[in-house]
Motif scaffolding. Structure first.
Motif, PDB file in Angstrom:
ATOM      1  N   UNK A  26       0.085   4.455  -6.461  1.00 45.08           N
ATOM      2  CA  UNK A  26       1.193   3.494  -6.606  1.00 45.08           C
ATOM      3  C   UNK A  26       1.004   2.255  -5.734  1.00 45.08           C
ATOM      4  N   UNK A  27       0.309   2.390  -4.618  1.00 44.41           N
ATOM      5  CA  UNK A  27       0.205   1.280  -3.673  1.00 44.41           C
ATOM      6  C   UNK A  27      -1.062   0.456  -3.807  1.00 44.41           C
ATOM      7  N   UNK A  28      -2.140   1.056  -4.289  1.00 45.75           N
ATOM      8  CA  UNK A  28      -3.424   0.349  -4.357  1.00 45.75           C
ATOM      9  C   UNK A  28      -3.358  -0.947  -5.164  1.00 45.75           C
ATOM     10  N   UNK A  29      -2.702  -0.962  -6.353  1.00 46.42           N
ATOM     11  CA  UNK A  29      -2.642  -2.234  -7.092  1.00 46.42           C
ATOM     12  C   UNK A  29      -1.982  -3.356  -6.299  1.00 46.42           C
ATOM     13  N   UNK A  30      -0.953  -3.030  -5.515  1.00 48.67           N
ATOM     14  CA  UNK A  30      -0.268  -4.056  -4.735  1.00 48.67           C
ATOM     15  C   UNK A  30      -1.171  -4.590  -3.631  1.00 48.67           C
ATOM     16  N   UNK A  31      -1.926  -3.689  -2.985  1.00 47.37           N
ATOM     17  CA  UNK A  31      -2.869  -4.118  -1.945  1.00 47.37           C
ATOM     18  C   UNK A  31      -3.945  -5.011  -2.550  1.00 47.37           C
ATOM     19  N   UNK A  32      -4.510  -4.575  -3.677  1.00 52.65           N
ATOM     20  CA  UNK A  32      -5.594  -5.330  -4.308  1.00 52.65           C
ATOM     21  C   UNK A  32      -5.132  -6.717  -4.751  1.00 52.65           C
ATOM     22  N   UNK A  33      -3.947  -6.793  -5.345  1.00 52.04           N
ATOM     23  CA  UNK A  33      -3.445  -8.086  -5.819  1.00 52.04           C
ATOM     24  C   UNK A  33      -3.052  -9.003  -4.662  1.00 52.04           C
ATOM     25  N   UNK A  34      -2.595  -8.417  -3.548  1.00 46.67           N
ATOM     26  CA  UNK A  34      -2.281  -9.218  -2.361  1.00 46.67           C
ATOM     27  C   UNK A  34      -3.536  -9.896  -1.830  1.00 46.67           C
ATOM     28  N   UNK A  47       7.045 -10.566  -4.051  1.00 47.59           N
ATOM     29  CA  UNK A  47       7.202  -9.364  -4.868  1.00 47.59           C
ATOM     30  C   UNK A  47       6.143  -8.322  -4.559  1.00 47.59           C
ATOM     31  N   UNK A  48       4.891  -8.764  -4.406  1.00 46.84           N
ATOM     32  CA  UNK A  48       3.799  -7.834  -4.105  1.00 46.84           C
ATOM     33  C   UNK A  48       3.926  -7.247  -2.703  1.00 46.84           C
ATOM     34  N   UNK A  49       4.099  -8.130  -1.720  1.00 45.16           N
ATOM     35  CA  UNK A  49       4.053  -7.689  -0.316  1.00 45.16           C
ATOM     36  C   UNK A  49       5.309  -6.913   0.064  1.00 45.16           C
ATOM     37  N   UNK A  50       6.481  -7.420  -0.295  1.00 41.91           N
ATOM     38  CA  UNK A  50       7.718  -6.730   0.082  1.00 41.91           C
ATOM     39  C   UNK A  50       7.897  -5.451  -0.733  1.00 41.91           C
ATOM     40  N   UNK A  51       7.428  -5.447  -1.984  1.00 39.15           N
ATOM     41  CA  UNK A  51       7.418  -4.197  -2.745  1.00 39.15           C
ATOM     42  C   UNK A  51       6.599  -3.139  -2.044  1.00 39.15           C
ATOM     43  N   UNK A  52       5.413  -3.531  -1.548  1.00 36.74           N
ATOM     44  CA  UNK A  52       4.566  -2.598  -0.796  1.00 36.74           C
ATOM     45  C   UNK A  52       5.248  -2.149   0.491  1.00 36.74           C
ATOM     46  N   UNK A  53       5.885  -3.087   1.197  1.00 34.23           N
ATOM     47  CA  UNK A  53       6.575  -2.732   2.449  1.00 34.23           C
ATOM     48  C   UNK A  53       7.676  -1.701   2.216  1.00 34.23           C
ATOM     49  N   UNK A  54       8.459  -1.873   1.168  1.00 30.17           N
ATOM     50  CA  UNK A  54       9.530  -0.913   0.907  1.00 30.17           C
ATOM     51  C   UNK A  54       8.974   0.451   0.483  1.00 30.17           C
ATOM     52  N   UNK A  69       0.716  -0.064   6.635  1.00 28.49           N
ATOM     53  CA  UNK A  69       1.916  -0.740   7.147  1.00 28.49           C
ATOM     54  C   UNK A  69       1.518  -2.000   7.909  1.00 28.49           C
ATOM     55  N   UNK A  70       0.464  -1.913   8.723  1.00 22.48           N
ATOM     56  CA  UNK A  70      -0.003  -3.094   9.453  1.00 22.48           C
ATOM     57  C   UNK A  70      -0.507  -4.162   8.493  1.00 22.48           C
ATOM     58  N   UNK A  71      -1.224  -3.744   7.430  1.00 19.46           N
ATOM     59  CA  UNK A  71      -1.720  -4.694   6.426  1.00 19.46           C
ATOM     60  C   UNK A  71      -0.551  -5.416   5.757  1.00 19.46           C
ATOM     61  N   UNK A  72       0.468  -4.665   5.327  1.00 19.39           N
ATOM     62  CA  UNK A  72       1.616  -5.273   4.648  1.00 19.39           C
ATOM     63  C   UNK A  72       2.356  -6.217   5.590  1.00 19.39           C
ATOM     64  N   UNK A  73       2.424  -5.867   6.869  1.00 17.24           N
ATOM     65  CA  UNK A  73       3.122  -6.715   7.834  1.00 17.24           C
ATOM     66  C   UNK A  73       2.398  -8.043   8.028  1.00 17.24           C
ATOM     67  N   UNK A  74       1.068  -7.996   8.193  1.00 11.83           N
ATOM     68  CA  UNK A  74       0.342  -9.257   8.414  1.00 11.83           C
ATOM     69  C   UNK A  74       0.314 -10.088   7.125  1.00 11.83           C
ATOM     70  N   UNK A  75       0.354  -9.426   5.961  1.00 13.17           N
ATOM     71  CA  UNK A  75       0.464 -10.178   4.706  1.00 13.17           C
ATOM     72  C   UNK A  75       1.815 -10.863   4.618  1.00 13.17           C
ATOM     73  N   UNK A  76       2.856 -10.189   5.073  1.00 14.12           N
ATOM     74  CA  UNK A  76       4.202 -10.743   5.025  1.00 14.12           C
ATOM     75  C   UNK A  76       4.377 -11.912   5.984  1.00 14.12           C
ATOM     76  N   UNK A  77       3.687 -11.875   7.125  1.00 11.01           N
ATOM     77  CA  UNK A  77       3.834 -12.971   8.091  1.00 11.01           C
ATOM     78  C   UNK A  77       3.002 -14.189   7.711  1.00 11.01           C
TER      79      UNK A  77
END
Length: 517
Positions: free
Chosen positions: A482-490, A352-359, A396-404
């Motif tokens: 909008x994106x910082x909370x998702x990065x921090x929680x990831x 939910x956190x990572x894919x929400x950020x990716x979208x 985008x690179x951060x969200x991708x490596x979190x997703x993998x």
């Protein structure tokens, strides 16, 4: 606490009704449209604040106990009760829903998707939030079904009215698949209620299937599982998802991936595992097989979309990646072990956190370039985000490596625990079969890394902006908010997984033991 949980569930519904009323004088701001968008931010913000207060008031020493409970008779003839409560399993999903709904409302205030009146948009967003929150809070099978269905109409209209190209066909496909699955699921829920003599999920979980024959459990698992599998989505019942994500507005995709998919896997954990354990044990190997098939299928589909010349859509690629990631969740559930189920619940929140950020990020790229086509974004005059919008490229690179599943980020723990669960499945399940599923799932992680790194290389890397080309705006202030909370929680969930596992593990142990612990 019980009033607080009731407010969290009902509050967005009241806010949706208020959104359709004229704005009071003095609160309109620059325009009525701005006033209703601000109303959406306010209501979702209040609900998020209430969810945080609920977390602070939650007894963290007893996460396996249902807390903030409300139990009121509703339909006496059917013994249906308005029964609400949260434990360590549902609390993280409740907070995740409140957070993503607030961030989507905040994002929409500054970047409203093109379409009809914002009044209807905000009202639908709030109804969607209320239905999702209710799904994670109700403890009655009939109420669960009603909440489960409540989200379908708002999401249908969000896609059909505010979506992009192909939105009508995608919206119809979404509603038909999920409605058909839900009809079958309702039959299974009614079968359990009639045979057990109650629809109360806590009583049924405590009974642990002892009041249901094996044949009833098998039929119930098959019927309920189909409905939940469609929403999850499990391969091969996933085909509605890529179309829905591709056509949906940015906030629609965030909510669809971030919270709606979790309703299906939550149903497996809350209903199927504890209430019909014998039936689940029979179907567990098949569920695991479909799960790993989804992992490999989703990864191969993403690799095909990421290859040059295939005209792959970036939103569609992330949608297929969700099929793979949710496969790990289903694999963890299928192991029927505390390790696997804890991994599934952790992966739910991480996804939910990572894919929400990716979208969110892909929506921002599409807004800037007018397309999400990978070949266009990777062309000679394409995105090259590192050189043109470095902060956007880095995110985008951060969200991708979190997703993998990079260790140290949220995506790692859930998938690892799901694979560990498959290494030693529950008693009565074939260990050689689950070892095979574990090996296939592990191979899927390599494919996931391959396509995500390929996407980052194609979209983020490239030459500097040619002279005379208009500059591309980097991350804006509202996007940062909008994106910082998702990065921090990831990062937090990746570095300190005990925050989540400390909540879920005692509740999972009790659930699998039939409420005897």
């Amino acid at each position: 606490m019980q009033f607080l949980l009731a407010l969290i569930v009902v509050g967005p519904l009241l806010g949706a009704a208020a959104a359709l009323l004229p704005a009071p004088p003095g609160l309109k701001g620059k325009s009525p449209d701005q006033a209703v968008l601000r109303h959406g931010v306010t209501v979702t913000g209040v609900i998020l604040l209430a969810a945080i207060v609920l977390v602070l008031g939650f007894d963290h020493d007893q996460p396996s106990r249902m807390q903030a409970t409300t139990d009121i008779s509703w339909i006496n003839a059917l013994d249906v009760r308005i029964h609400l409560g949260v434990d360590g399993i549902s609390l993280p999903l409740l907070v995740l829903t409140a957070l993503l709904s607030f961030l989507c409302a905040l994002y929409s205030y500054f970047k409203m998707p093109s379409g009809p009146s914002p009044k209807a948009f905000v009202a639908l967003l709030l109804v969607l939030e209320s239905g999702t929150l209710a799904t994670f809070a109700v403890l009655d099978l009939v109420l669960f079904f009603l909440a489960f269905e409540m989200v379908l109409i708002p999401m249908y209209f969000l896609i059909a009215r505010w979506g992009g190209e192909g939105r009508q066909a995608a919206a119809w496909k979404f509603i038909l698949y999920t409605l058909l699955g839900s009809v079958v699921m309702l039959l299974g829920l009614l079968l359990i209620g009639v045979k057990a003599g109650t629809f109360d999920m806590v009583a049924l979980a405590t009974d642990n299937g002892r009041g249901l024959t094996t044949s009833v459990q098998v039929i119930a698992v098959l019927a309920i599982g189909i409905g939940l599998a469609v929403k999850t989505p499990m391969w091969p019942l996933h085909s509605w998802l890529p179309d829905a994500h591709t056509a949906a507005p940015t906030v629609g995709s965030v909510l669809l991936a971030g919270v709606l998919l979790k309703m299906g896997t939550y149903g497996f954990v809350r209903i199927v595992l504890p209430i019909t354990p014998d039936g689940m044990r029979i179907f567990a190997p098949y569920l695991a097989a479909f799960a790993v098939a989804g992992i490999i299928y989703g990864s191969l589909a993403c690799l095909a979309l990421a290859r040059p010349g295939n005209k792959g859509d970036l939103k569609r690629l992330i949608a297929y990646s969700s099929v793979g990631h949710m496969g790990f969740v289903l694999l963890g559930i299928a192991t029927m072990t505390p390790t696997g189920v804890n991994g599934a619940l952790f992966a739910n929140v991480a996804h939910g956190l990572v894919t929400g950020l990716l979208f969110f990020l892909v929506g921002a790229v599409k807004d800037r370039y007018g397309t999400a086509d990978l070949d266009t974004l990777a062309g000679a005059t394409g995105a090259a985000l590192y050189g043109r919008a470095p902060r956007l490229g880095a995110l985008l690179a951060f969200a991708a490596v979190a997703s993998l599943g990079l260790p140290g980020l949220a995506g790692f723990w859930g998938e690892m625990l799901a694979l560990f669960g498959a290494f030693e499945p529950a008693e009565g399940l074939s260990r050689p079969a689950f070892l095979t599923f574990m090996a296939i799932g592990a191979f899927g992680t390599l494919l996931t890394a391959a396509y995500l790194l390929l996407v980052v290389r194609r979209v983020c890397m490239g030459g500097p902006r040619p002279a005379g080309e208009a500059p591309i705006p980097d991350v804006q202030g509202y996007e940062f908010a909008a994106w910082t909370p998702l990065v921090a929680l990831t990062v937090l969930a990746g570095l300190w997984p005990a925050v989540l596992l400390g909540l879920t593990d005692p509740a999972v142990q009790k659930l699998l033991a039939g409420g005897t612990q």
